[in-house]
Scaffold this active site. Structure first.
Site, PDB file in Angstrom:
ATOM      1  N   PHE A   1     -11.846  -1.562  -7.044  1.00  0.00           N
ATOM      2  CA  PHE A   1     -10.593  -1.049  -7.605  1.00  0.00           C
ATOM      3  C   PHE A   1      -9.490  -2.040  -7.251  1.00  0.00           C
ATOM      4  CE2 PHE A   1      -6.576   1.175  -7.625  1.00  0.00           C
ATOM      5  CZ  PHE A   1      -6.643   1.864  -8.822  1.00  0.00           C
TER       6      PHE A   1
ATOM      7  N   ASP B 187      -8.276  -8.844  -1.797  1.00  0.00           N
ATOM      8  CA  ASP B 187      -7.397  -7.716  -2.105  1.00  0.00           C
ATOM      9  C   ASP B 187      -7.322  -6.809  -0.885  1.00  0.00           C
ATOM     10  OD1 ASP B 187      -6.049  -5.531  -3.031  1.00  0.00           O
ATOM     11  OD2 ASP B 187      -7.263  -5.257  -4.830  1.00  0.00           O
TER      12      ASP B 187
ATOM     13  N   LYS C 277       0.866  -0.741  -0.201  1.00  0.00           N
ATOM     14  CA  LYS C 277       0.616   0.516   0.514  1.00  0.00           C
ATOM     15  C   LYS C 277       1.235   0.528   1.907  1.00  0.00           C
ATOM     16  CE  LYS C 277      -3.460   1.769  -2.172  1.00  0.00           C
ATOM     17  NZ  LYS C 277      -2.778   2.702  -3.048  1.00  0.00           N
TER      18      LYS C 277
ATOM     19  N   THR D   4      12.253  -9.314 -12.555  1.00  0.00           N
ATOM     20  CA  THR D   4      13.651  -9.206 -12.142  1.00  0.00           C
ATOM     21  C   THR D   4      13.801  -8.812 -10.675  1.00  0.00           C
ATOM     22  OG1 THR D   4      14.286  -8.577 -14.378  1.00  0.00           O
ATOM     23  CG2 THR D   4      15.851  -8.095 -12.627  1.00  0.00           C
TER      24      THR D   4
END
Length: 440
Positions: free
Chosen positions: A157, A266, A297, A321
């Site tokens: 994931f 990751d 997280k 931005t």
């Protein structure tokens, strides 16, 4: 039609406001107009811009982190994010969430790969500039990111935005109805537990997975879609808390280096301490730093760390931005201070031993209900003997006052806070035992 009744401001309030306004303008005198004292940007802005450019690429011309960071932003990056950066990764780009962190890491990998293919040139041909506007090669090259799936249905994931979703393999519902890329997916090792009793079988799983990685590199090269990067979770979390050995990750890194592809770790779920180290990949003793490490997280803000060569040579290549939220670094600074002063990583390791040992005892006592205890620190999991059994366990835990989490098809995952102490582990283990005993 309704008429709005005009309200008359009471005289006493009006006089108070006029008095305040008069006093305010005396103390805070408004300038007659703009006053430019230096060229724009001025020497201070140029110095700050140079300081920031040593860490990340940005332009300064409007009030957002991507283009107009605050005066203390470079120092905040050094004091907070770079203070816990993986060794060898002195570049950091901030983002809002895990998925956009992964997306941006992909872009960094593609830029690095293509720059290398150009022989280090940082300029583009007219053909590249023209073709990219039509989403065609050579400006928009056919490249791939490799990810991993578990031998069963679920796997990696990495997020739900389009690029990240192309590498996500945990649940079909995440991906249904969305167009995607033709990107390869290797088989992640599938270990048997206890590890010490299945060393030979698990080593074979490593070899099988790594051979599949090499096979896919070759296959996609022949298809004309070379693999520019490989993304992998140190622990495949949502897919079932699937683990691989340090040797697996060491060899995976070597394969990526030999294929001139980026290795992206990751750490959105595993980062910031739950495995007993700041970054889970620190357990793997990699011979060199990973190329890119994503985070979010528990780090409160998103982003990725990178080796120096992954800094884009042009501005605006990795950009949005806002580029994260500076207020989160203020919070994170205090979180990291508590982690250090309270020695929470040591606590995680201590509590993890108590928790894991207790889980092993329970799997021996209830082999018809749970098995395959695994994990690092307090980032732990065990399997129920069936999806139905897992539902019963989770239902009883809830009735007995514990909210738990699940992953994969039969796994129960533990994700306590870093402040979770051995005494809390004992309480949980007692409740889990009670919950298992209640299943007839």
């Amino acid at each position: 039609m309704f008429r709005v009744k005009k309200t008359k401001i009471p005289t006493v309030i009006l006089k108070d406001f006029q008095k305040f306004a008069s006093g305010y303008t005396k103390v805070h005198k408004e300038p007659d107009g703009p006053c430019v004292k230096t060229e724009i940007p001025g020497p201070k802005s140029k110095a700050l811009f140079k300081e920031l450019s040593d860490i990340q690429r940005a332009l300064v011309n409007r009030p957002a982190l991507g283009v107009f960071p605050g005066i203390d932003w470079p120092q905040k990056l050094r004091d907070v994010l770079l203070s816990v950066a993986p060794k060898g990764c002195n570049q950091v780009m901030t983002m809002m969430c895990g998925a956009c962190s992964v997306e941006s890491a992909f872009k960094a990998a593609f830029i690095w790969y293509c720059t290398n293919k150009r022989g280090g040139k940082t300029t583009f041909s007219d053909e590249e500039l023209k073709s990219v506007m039509d989403n065609k090669a050579p400006g928009a090259p056919k490249l791939a990111i490799m990810s991993f799936k578990a031998p069963l249905l679920q796997g990696a994931f990495h997020g739900r935005t389009f690029g990240a979703l192309a590498t996500t393999r945990s649940k079909p519902i995440h991906k249904l109805d969305f167009p995607s890329f033709d990107w390869p997916c290797a088989i992640f090792p599938h270990y048997k537990y206890p590890l010490e009793e299945h060393k030979r079988e698990n080593e074979e799983q490593d070899k099988k997975s790594l051979a599949h990685v090499c096979e896919l590199f070759e296959k996609w090269e022949k298809k004309g879609i070379p693999v520019a990067g490989v993304i992998v979770e140190p622990i495949q979390s949502e897919g079932g808390d699937n683990h691989a050995s340090p040797e697996f990750f060491q060899q995976l890194q070597a394969i990526c280096a030999s294929k001139c592809a980026a290795l992206i770790l990751d750490e959105v779920q595993t980062g910031c301490g739950p495995t007993g180290k700041m970054w889970c990949h620190e357990h793997f003793n990699l011979p060199s730093p990973p190329d890119l490490v994503t985070f979010s997280k528990k780090m409160l803000t998103g982003g990725y760390y990178a080796r120096p060569e992954f800094k884009p040579p042009q501005a605006y290549r990795i950009f949005n931005t806002w580029m994260g939220d500076p207020s989160k670094l203020i919070l994170l600074e205090q979180v990291l201070k508590v982690i250090k002063t309270e020695k929470l990583l040591d606590l995680v390791q201590c509590t993890g031993k108590v928790l894991k040992c207790g889980l092993h005892e329970l799997e021996c006592e209830f082999p018809d209900k749970i098995n395959s205890v695994r994990g690092r620190g307090t980032f732990l999991a065990f399997d129920a003997t069936s999806p139905e059994m897992r539902d019963k366990i989770m239902g009883n835990l809830k009735k007995n006052g514990v909210l738990g989490g699940v992953c994969g098809t039969t796994s129960v995952r533990l994700r306590p806070a870093l402040t979770f102490a051995p005494k809390h582990a004992e309480i949980f283990l007692d409740i889990l035992k009670k919950s298992l005993q209640q299943i007839k």
